[in-house]
Design a protein around this motif. Sequence first.
Motif, PDB file in Angstrom:
ATOM      1  N   THR A 181     -91.342  23.501 -89.469  1.00  8.71           N
ATOM      2  CA  THR A 181     -91.881  24.141 -88.263  1.00  8.71           C
ATOM      3  C   THR A 181     -93.338  23.749 -88.038  1.00  8.71           C
ATOM      4  O   THR A 181     -93.794  23.667 -86.893  1.00  8.71           O
ATOM      5  N   GLN A 182     -94.072  23.485 -89.107  1.00 11.46           N
ATOM      6  CA  GLN A 182     -95.490  23.145 -88.986  1.00 11.46           C
ATOM      7  C   GLN A 182     -95.708  21.773 -88.353  1.00 11.46           C
ATOM      8  O   GLN A 182     -96.838  21.422 -87.988  1.00 11.46           O
ATOM      9  N   ARG A 207     -82.427  25.745 -83.857  1.00 13.01           N
ATOM     10  CA  ARG A 207     -82.750  27.091 -84.315  1.00 13.01           C
ATOM     11  C   ARG A 207     -83.936  26.986 -85.264  1.00 13.01           C
ATOM     12  O   ARG A 207     -84.160  25.947 -85.874  1.00 13.01           O
ATOM     13  N   VAL A 208     -84.672  28.072 -85.433  1.00 13.71           N
ATOM     14  CA  VAL A 208     -85.802  28.108 -86.358  1.00 13.71           C
ATOM     15  C   VAL A 208     -85.548  29.187 -87.394  1.00 13.71           C
ATOM     16  O   VAL A 208     -85.274  30.342 -87.050  1.00 13.71           O
ATOM     17  N   VAL A 234     -86.366  12.495 -80.852  1.00 11.06           N
ATOM     18  CA  VAL A 234     -87.728  12.992 -80.705  1.00 11.06           C
ATOM     19  C   VAL A 234     -87.666  14.509 -80.536  1.00 11.06           C
ATOM     20  O   VAL A 234     -86.813  15.037 -79.818  1.00 11.06           O
ATOM     21  N   ALA A 235     -88.537  15.193 -81.263  1.00 15.32           N
ATOM     22  CA  ALA A 235     -88.612  16.657 -81.182  1.00 15.32           C
ATOM     23  C   ALA A 235     -89.938  17.051 -80.544  1.00 15.32           C
ATOM     24  O   ALA A 235     -90.964  16.398 -80.756  1.00 15.32           O
ATOM     25  N   PHE A 236     -89.895  18.130 -79.768  1.00 13.74           N
ATOM     26  CA  PHE A 236     -91.140  18.647 -79.183  1.00 13.74           C
ATOM     27  C   PHE A 236     -91.001  20.140 -78.930  1.00 13.74           C
ATOM     28  O   PHE A 236     -89.892  20.664 -78.778  1.00 13.74           O
ATOM     29  N   MET A 237     -92.142  20.823 -78.893  1.00 11.56           N
ATOM     30  CA  MET A 237     -92.187  22.242 -78.543  1.00 11.56           C
ATOM     31  C   MET A 237     -92.842  22.353 -77.184  1.00 11.56           C
ATOM     32  O   MET A 237     -93.940  21.829 -76.965  1.00 11.56           O
ATOM     33  N   ASP A 238     -92.151  23.009 -76.261  1.00 10.25           N
ATOM     34  CA  ASP A 238     -92.691  23.073 -74.903  1.00 10.25           C
ATOM     35  C   ASP A 238     -93.729  24.185 -74.765  1.00 10.25           C
ATOM     36  O   ASP A 238     -94.084  24.869 -75.737  1.00 10.25           O
ATOM     37  N   SER A 239     -94.203  24.381 -73.551  1.00 15.46           N
ATOM     38  CA  SER A 239     -95.297  25.320 -73.288  1.00 15.46           C
ATOM     39  C   SER A 239     -94.943  26.753 -73.638  1.00 15.46           C
ATOM     40  O   SER A 239     -95.833  27.578 -73.896  1.00 15.46           O
ATOM     41  N   GLU A 240     -93.661  27.081 -73.647  1.00 13.43           N
ATOM     42  CA  GLU A 240     -93.222  28.443 -73.935  1.00 13.43           C
ATOM     43  C   GLU A 240     -92.677  28.590 -75.349  1.00 13.43           C
ATOM     44  O   GLU A 240     -92.065  29.605 -75.680  1.00 13.43           O
ATOM     45  N   GLY A 241     -92.887  27.574 -76.200  1.00  9.22           N
ATOM     46  CA  GLY A 241     -92.466  27.669 -77.592  1.00  9.22           C
ATOM     47  C   GLY A 241     -91.034  27.284 -77.853  1.00  9.22           C
ATOM     48  O   GLY A 241     -90.558  27.405 -78.992  1.00  9.22           O
ATOM     49  N   ARG A 242     -90.312  26.816 -76.842  1.00  6.26           N
ATOM     50  CA  ARG A 242     -88.941  26.354 -77.045  1.00  6.26           C
ATOM     51  C   ARG A 242     -88.959  24.951 -77.632  1.00  6.26           C
ATOM     52  O   ARG A 242     -89.840  24.155 -77.311  1.00  6.26           O
ATOM     53  N   ILE A 243     -87.974  24.645 -78.462  1.00  3.62           N
ATOM     54  CA  ILE A 243     -87.953  23.358 -79.154  1.00  3.62           C
ATOM     55  C   ILE A 243     -86.811  22.499 -78.628  1.00  3.62           C
ATOM     56  O   ILE A 243     -85.664  22.942 -78.546  1.00  3.62           O
ATOM     57  N   GLY A 244     -87.137  21.279 -78.272  1.00  2.35           N
ATOM     58  CA  GLY A 244     -86.149  20.309 -77.831  1.00  2.35           C
ATOM     59  C   GLY A 244     -85.986  19.214 -78.865  1.00  2.35           C
ATOM     60  O   GLY A 244     -86.952  18.801 -79.510  1.00  2.35           O
ATOM     61  N   LEU A 245     -84.754  18.746 -79.040  1.00  4.26           N
ATOM     62  CA  LEU A 245     -84.458  17.611 -79.909  1.00  4.26           C
ATOM     63  C   LEU A 245     -83.627  16.640 -79.079  1.00  4.26           C
ATOM     64  O   LEU A 245     -82.448  16.887 -78.816  1.00  4.26           O
ATOM     65  N   GLU A 284     -91.426  28.651 -99.305  1.00  2.91           N
ATOM     66  CA  GLU A 284     -92.074  27.472 -98.738  1.00  2.91           C
ATOM     67  C   GLU A 284     -91.044  26.356 -98.598  1.00  2.91           C
ATOM     68  O   GLU A 284     -90.203  26.162 -99.486  1.00  2.91           O
ATOM     69  N   ALA A 285     -91.111  25.640 -97.492  1.00  2.00           N
ATOM     70  CA  ALA A 285     -90.224  24.505 -97.254  1.00  2.00           C
ATOM     71  C   ALA A 285     -91.016  23.206 -97.405  1.00  2.00           C
ATOM     72  O   ALA A 285     -92.177  23.124 -96.989  1.00  2.00           O
ATOM     73  N   PHE A 286     -90.374  22.208 -97.989  1.00  2.00           N
ATOM     74  CA  PHE A 286     -91.000  20.916 -98.228  1.00  2.00           C
ATOM     75  C   PHE A 286     -90.055  19.806 -97.758  1.00  2.00           C
ATOM     76  O   PHE A 286     -88.839  19.998 -97.703  1.00  2.00           O
ATOM     77  N   LYS A 287     -90.627  18.630 -97.469  1.00  2.00           N
ATOM     78  CA  LYS A 287     -89.817  17.521 -96.996  1.00  2.00           C
ATOM     79  C   LYS A 287     -90.439  16.200 -97.424  1.00  2.00           C
ATOM     80  O   LYS A 287     -91.652  16.026 -97.336  1.00  2.00           O
ATOM     81  N   VAL A 288     -89.600  15.274 -97.903  1.00  2.00           N
ATOM     82  CA  VAL A 288     -90.044  13.928 -98.253  1.00  2.00           C
ATOM     83  C   VAL A 288     -88.815  13.025 -98.150  1.00  2.00           C
ATOM     84  O   VAL A 288     -87.678  13.520 -98.144  1.00  2.00           O
ATOM     85  N   ILE A 289     -89.026  11.721 -98.055  1.00  2.00           N
ATOM     86  CA  ILE A 289     -87.916  10.789 -97.911  1.00  2.00           C
ATOM     87  C   ILE A 289     -87.510  10.224 -99.265  1.00  2.00           C
ATOM     88  O   ILE A 289     -88.345   9.755-100.047  1.00  2.00           O
ATOM     89  N   TYR A 290     -86.230  10.314 -99.552  1.00  2.00           N
ATOM     90  CA  TYR A 290     -85.586   9.665-100.690  1.00  2.00           C
ATOM     91  C   TYR A 290     -85.145   8.294-100.199  1.00  2.00           C
ATOM     92  O   TYR A 290     -84.408   8.181 -99.216  1.00  2.00           O
TER      93      TYR A 290
END
Length: 402
Positions: free
Chosen positions: A15-16, A107-108, A35-46, A140-146
């Motif tokens: 989310t960060q 979803r978040v 491509v992901a983005f958060m719009d002006s009202e906090g909605r998330i598009g993918l 806490e959530a973490f992410k890295v590429i294998y």
Amino acid sequence: MGELMRRFWMPALLTQELQADGKPVRIKLLGEELVAFMDSEGRIGLLDEHCPHRGSSLALGVNGECGLRCLFHGWKFDVTGQCVDTPAEPENSKLAKAMRVKAYPTRVAGGMVWTYMGPKEKEPVFPHFPWFDIPPGSCEAFKVIYECNYAQALEGAVDSSHAGILHRDSAWDQPAKWPHEKDLRPKLEIEYTRYGMRYCAVRNDGEQKQGRMTQVPLPFYTFIPPDGPKAPEFRRNRRLVNAFVPRDDYTTWHIQFFYDPGQTIDREHRMGEANTPHDEQFFKTNGMSVWYNQDREMMRTQNMSGIIGVALQDHAVSETMGKIADRSKEHLGRSDMAVVAFRRMMLKAARRLAETGEMPEADQGQFNWGQITAETFNFEPTQKWQDIQPLGDDLQPVGAAA
């Protein structure tokens, strides 16, 4: 197998990574460039990364006023993928109304943005995993590429017998410290379940037995048991969930949810334990190109691997198999029982989906995930671990075992 993956809700972004009207984020999932983005009202598009006009990347675009506008000719898309403006077209043009770009629902939860990429009519209920309810700061959530195929990355987490060797907290010729280092021949017992499988690695621990029960829910999760009552207090009850989400055939998103309801998770400390620092694209900066910074002197005096960090140790042995491991060259033993069970489970599920179109385990919303936990426990030699960690009737597998 890709169609199977698409039947499940999957974690995609931290989310960060997103903020309202902020920088769009490029992400590859299941071989698709998105491509992901958060719009002006906090909605998330993918969305599909490429504009349906001439194919330019929407990740270059302007994110504002509740939409993502392509830099090339200004076509603008909302979070549903609907085109809402084509400024270079005639004023009475109906082109915008007819244009859409592929978009996936989001979803978040649990510090992550999740998505579903399968058929719309097959969309399952969004699952409610236990770490979604953990107080702020305790998960806490973490992410890295294998940098290898998802299956061999996951098989490393399923393989309990390697823990006392690869992750040995002393040199090979020095005394072992922990039960899983002292007994290197655990007895593995596997049970298939309605949600996937679980297995227990049973080791000798003095006059008792120690059980480490790992959950392996479909399609790419491993729930790792806590360190147990003999570990230092700060490690006794903390829990780890891995999600090995295919980025493409050759790389994998290694997503981890690290939580403990009883204490605050020190994010920096956990990152140090894992030791998988990464660049802005989430590729490790201490991976194969620098041979995982392996220290041969450390191998003689401190730990078995000469590599610092549990996660980096796992990445090293899995990635050096090759981008996709050649299983025809393997020679498996009894210590690989859980790995074999995982492969059988996945192949059976994929074949059933191909033959019948059905994937009942994908409806993760039907399960009480509070009952599906990984545990470390001691028990008497006269007991069975299944009596201590029973599998509920509603979680028993349907039909014959895989």
